[in-house]
Each structure stands twice: as structure tokens, then as C-alpha cells.
Write an enzyme that holds these catalytic residues in place. Structure first.
Site, short mmCIF file in Angstrom:
data_model
loop_
_atom_site.label_atom_id
_atom_site.label_comp_id
_atom_site.label_asym_id
_atom_site.label_seq_id
_atom_site.Cartn_x
_atom_site.Cartn_y
_atom_site.Cartn_z
N GLY A 1 0.79 -1.23 0.00
CA GLY A 1 0.00 0.00 0.00
C GLY A 1 0.82 1.28 0.00
N SER A 2 2.06 1.21 -0.45
CA SER A 2 2.86 2.45 -0.42
C SER A 2 2.29 3.49 -1.39
CB SER A 2 4.35 2.17 -0.71
OG SER A 2 4.55 1.84 -2.07
N HIS B 1 1.27 0.39 -13.39
CA HIS B 1 2.08 -0.81 -13.63
C HIS B 1 3.56 -0.41 -13.59
CE1 HIS B 1 2.87 -4.86 -14.96
NE2 HIS B 1 3.78 -4.36 -15.78
N GLU C 1 6.87 6.05 -9.26
CA GLU C 1 5.46 5.81 -8.90
C GLU C 1 4.99 6.80 -7.84
OE1 GLU C 1 4.42 1.23 -9.81
OE2 GLU C 1 5.20 1.58 -7.81
C1 GAR Z 1 3.33 -1.19 -7.52
O1 GAR Z 1 4.67 -1.25 -7.95
C2 GAR Z 1 2.41 -1.27 -8.72
O2 GAR Z 1 2.97 -0.69 -9.87
C3 GAR Z 1 2.25 -2.77 -8.87
O3 GAR Z 1 2.12 -3.23 -7.56
C4 GAR Z 1 2.97 -2.43 -6.72
C5 GAR Z 1 2.23 -2.11 -5.45
O4 GAR Z 1 3.10 -1.56 -4.49
N1 GAR Z 1 1.13 -3.11 -9.70
C6 GAR Z 1 1.19 -4.07 -10.64
O5 GAR Z 1 2.16 -4.77 -10.82
C7 GAR Z 1 -0.08 -4.23 -11.48
N2 GAR Z 1 0.12 -5.16 -12.55
P1 GAR Z 1 2.52 -0.86 -3.19
O6 GAR Z 1 1.58 -1.86 -2.53
O7 GAR Z 1 3.71 -0.58 -2.34
O8 GAR Z 1 1.82 0.38 -3.63
#
Ligand code: GAR
Length: 188
Positions: A12-13, A103, A173
Site C-alpha cells: 500500500g505504499s 504498472h 510511482e
Molecule cells: C506497484 O509497484 C504497482 O505498480 C504494482 O504493484 C505495486 C504495489 O506496491 N502493480 C502491478 O504490478 C499491477 N500489474 P505498493 O503496494 O507498495 O503500492
């Protein structure tokens, strides 16, 4: 009030960066949708008093629990921030251009089923790419497809490992996803 559903199922960052970015906006109400009752994201959002919906596969694909929740809360935009299940057709149809996903690669490269998290960065390393980055796109019924809204790139150097690539991509991101989300919310 603009009602925004953030879908997250892991650390969930990105969800947290978005929520923090809008902390001073009194015209926005966030809801968190999560498919894991023990996901770290649920701990992280506790200080923000955000209503959440925890659901399972049946709630998404077989009954209308999730769709009914989105309709009841009059959600204007769905933000997929680390949500890995496919969106079912009824939800796609109920929210045209109202579901965005992030992504961690430059789609159409390194996307599709099973391409998430470190697997993406390992594939980028194995392919000896000179650059990678992030893609923010509207979501359709397929994994990591749909109209691209925004991309940002970073260099991959010969000494980079999947871990160092992941760090560079995460910086992109955290910088861009809140800003692109803001542009979309301002258009609602
Ligand atoms: C992120 O890097 C996002 O781009 C990826 O999941 C991660 C979640 O990180 N999404 C995918 O790969 C979708 N195909 P987070 O939980 O730390 O936000």
C-alpha cells in the site's frame, strides 16, 4: 464531494502516497477496497479514518457486493494501486474511463498475467533493457491493457539489480501517481 475508491491488496505504499497527497482536500472522500484482510495497507491507512471494504473473489466475480458498494458510495474514480486481480466486465462497464491502474514497467513491455512486483524488474534485468519506468493507464478486462494516460522512464544501468531497478521505479510511482490522480480527480 468527490468519492474515490483506492484498490490495494499489498504493502500500500502508493495508496498511502495518494491519500497523503490529498490530505488537505476537504472535497475528496477516499474509500479503500482490499481483497486481503491481513494486508499491510489496512494498518497504514488507520490514521486517516478511511472506510474500507474487504472482499473475496465471490464478492467481485459472483455476487454484486463490490459493485453495489461502488454504486452506493457514488464513486467517481477507481484507482488501482497494487491491485492484481482482473476487473470484471460489469465494473468496467459501470465505470468507463473511471478505472486507472499503475504498472511498474513501460507497457506494453513486461505486462500481463503474472507480471507484478519483483517479477517485472527481474524480467527487465534479464532482457538487458536500457530503460524501464511506470505506466498509468485506464483499465479494461485484460491484464495491464487499456489506454495509456502517462508514462515516465528511468535508466537501467549494467550494474542495476532487480532490487535497485525496483527502487528507481518506486520513486517514479510515488512522484507521479498522486499527480496524475489529481489531474483525473480535478476533471470529475
Ligand atoms: C506497484 O509497484 C504497482 O505498480 C504494482 O504493484 C505495486 C504495489 O506496491 N502493480 C502491478 O504490478 C499491477 N500489474 P505498493 O503496494 O507498495 O503500492
Amino acid at each position: 464531494m468527490k468519492n474515490i475508491a483506492i484498490w490495494a491488496s499489498g504493502k500500500g505504499s502508493n495508496a498511502l502516497k495518494i491519500i497523503e497527497h490529498f490530505n488537505n482536500r476537504t472535497d475528496i472522500c477516499f474509500y479503500l477496497l482490499c481483497n486481503k484482510s491481513n494486508a499491510l495497507v489496512l494498518e497504514k491507512i488507520k490514521p486517516y479514518s478511511i472506510e474500507n471494504l474487504i472482499f473475496d473473489r465471490a464478492d467481485l466475480y459472483e455476487n454484486n457486493k463490490v459493485l453495489d458498494f461502488l454504486k452506493e458510495k457514488q464513486i467517481g474514480l477507481n484507482v488501482l494501486a497494487g491491485f492484481l486481480w482482473l476487473m470484471p466486465t460489469p465494473i468496467i462497464e459501470a465505470f468507463p474511463k473511471r478505472i486507472v491502474n499503475i504498472h511498474p514497467a513501460l507497457l506494453p513491455k513486461f505486462g500481463g498475467k503474472g507480471m507484478y512486483g519483483m517479477k517485472v524488474h527481474e524480467a527487465v534485468r534479464a532482457a538487458n533493457e536500457a530503460e524501464t519506468g511506470i505506466t498509468i493507464h485506464y483499465t479494461d478486462e485484460h491484464y495491464d491493457e487499456g489506454e495509456v494516460i502517462f508514462q515516465a522512464k528511468c535508466e537501467v544501468s549494467p550494474v542495476d539489480t532487480p532490487e535497485t531497478i525496483a527502487k528507481k521505479v518506486q520513486v517514479l510511482e510515488h512522484l507521479h501517481f498522486p499527480l496524475v490522480t489529481e489531474q483525473l480527480i480535478n476533471k470529475l
